[in-house]
Enzyme design. Sequence first.
Site, PDB file in Angstrom:
ATOM      1  N   HIS A   1      25.632  49.031  35.011  1.00 19.34           N
ATOM      2  CA  HIS A   1      26.221  48.265  36.118  1.00 19.34           C
ATOM      3  C   HIS A   1      25.579  48.797  37.402  1.00 19.34           C
ATOM      4  O   HIS A   1      26.110  49.677  38.072  1.00 19.34           O
ATOM      5  CB  HIS A   1      27.737  48.463  36.141  1.00 19.34           C
ATOM      6  CG  HIS A   1      28.408  47.853  37.338  1.00 19.34           C
ATOM      7  ND1 HIS A   1      28.334  46.512  37.630  1.00 19.34           N
ATOM      8  CD2 HIS A   1      29.165  48.396  38.320  1.00 19.34           C
ATOM      9  CE1 HIS A   1      29.016  46.262  38.741  1.00 19.34           C
ATOM     10  NE2 HIS A   1      29.528  47.393  39.186  1.00 19.34           N
TER      11      HIS A   1
ATOM     12  N   ASP B   1      29.689  41.530  36.339  1.00 18.54           N
ATOM     13  CA  ASP B   1      28.294  41.059  36.421  1.00 18.54           C
ATOM     14  C   ASP B   1      28.091  39.808  35.565  1.00 18.54           C
ATOM     15  O   ASP B   1      27.377  38.886  35.953  1.00 18.54           O
ATOM     16  CB  ASP B   1      27.341  42.165  35.962  1.00 18.54           C
ATOM     17  CG  ASP B   1      27.617  43.476  36.673  1.00 18.54           C
ATOM     18  OD1 ASP B   1      27.491  43.512  37.906  1.00 18.54           O
ATOM     19  OD2 ASP B   1      27.985  44.454  36.004  1.00 18.54           O
TER      20      ASP B   1
HETATM   21  C1  LMR Z   1      30.662  45.564  42.491  1.00 24.15           C
HETATM   22  O1  LMR Z   1      29.757  45.322  41.680  1.00 24.15           O
HETATM   23  O2  LMR Z   1      31.031  44.726  43.316  1.00 24.15           O
HETATM   24  C2  LMR Z   1      31.303  46.918  42.481  1.00 24.15           C
HETATM   25  O3  LMR Z   1      30.744  47.715  41.475  1.00 24.15           O
HETATM   26  C3  LMR Z   1      31.228  47.586  43.805  1.00 24.15           C
HETATM   27  C4  LMR Z   1      29.829  47.962  44.181  1.00 24.15           C
HETATM   28  O4  LMR Z   1      29.608  49.088  44.640  1.00 24.15           O
HETATM   29  O5  LMR Z   1      28.935  47.126  44.057  1.00 24.15           O
END
Ligand code: LMR
Length: 334
Positions: free
Chosen positions: A189, A161
């Site tokens: 996240h 991120d």
């Molecule tokens: C991402 O951020 O790309 C990974 O965590 C996969 C998702 O499910 O978003």
Amino acid sequence: MGSRTVKVVVTGATGQVAYALLPRIAAGEMFGPETDVDLRLADIPQMVEKAKGTIMELEDGAYPLLSRVSAGSDRAETHRDVDWALLVGSLPRGPGMERGDLIRKNGPIFVEEGRAIAEHAGKNVRVVVVGNPCNTNCLIARSAAGSAVPDDRWTALTRLDQNRARSLVAAKAGARVRDVKKLVIWGNHSATLYPDFTNGYVGAKKITDTVDRTWLESEFLTAVQQRGAAVIAARGASSAFSAAQGVVDHVRSLMSPTAADDWASVAVVSDGSYDVPQGLVSSFPIRVAGDGWWEIVQGVQLDAFANAKVRATVAELEKERDLVQDLIAGKTAA
Ligand code: LMR
């Protein structure tokens, strides 16, 4: 070759993230050119045959630093004495799902992982949880491991991120990614994550003095929060090599002193800093000192906007924790 050997287990070894990650570890990109790697590919029993194909490819790469490579589904073997456990193995989300929707499916895997790490890993093991929802999976594993493995060993991935946020700000500012500093992720996240642009810089200037704040508070914020979903919608599969890049960056950041003008995003077990309840696994600005150990940067000023965003993402982490109370063994205070 290397003057030391690091033992690394990668779970979900036949998945897409691991496929992008393993050759980079073997090539020395994670642990550097002085360190040999003993690489363990861990997966569920029905995938071990497939993992043998990956082993062949790793052998065929003739990586000078790769001292040993093996695959298996028995954690007593794959996790034995490891210095690093990269926990990628889990069900990925599909289109239309939030990462949190995976919590009841993936949570039990991380109970097993936590127990296996406590039982079999090396005494200085460090853990990176990548499988989603990674913060709460890390909390589950940490809890299952009990007191054998201290809080400071457990981390989850928000570097992906951070990388996304820095790329977006650099593009908007007409700058290079390397010029964007101290732009870090707070919280989960997930779609509530908060990329704190209020304390970040582009070169010597604050991001907020360089880029329109309305854009930062709206399009930018949403773009970072939704980027994983956007990749899934476009690719028909979740991010793979960018996630692997995040893991490489995450581990490297934890092993080398942080530049004086920067911070790194790492989800760690909260010690109560910034009123994030103790025990939750939340992303913070992290600094690594010369002795190679990390600390949560203290004294970061969060304005009303930033504080509201941090509170919202932390509230989501509390909700996730409450959904998996039955998987959390005693340790974590409610
Ligand atoms: C991402 O951020 O790309 C990974 O965590 C996969 C998702 O499910 O978003």
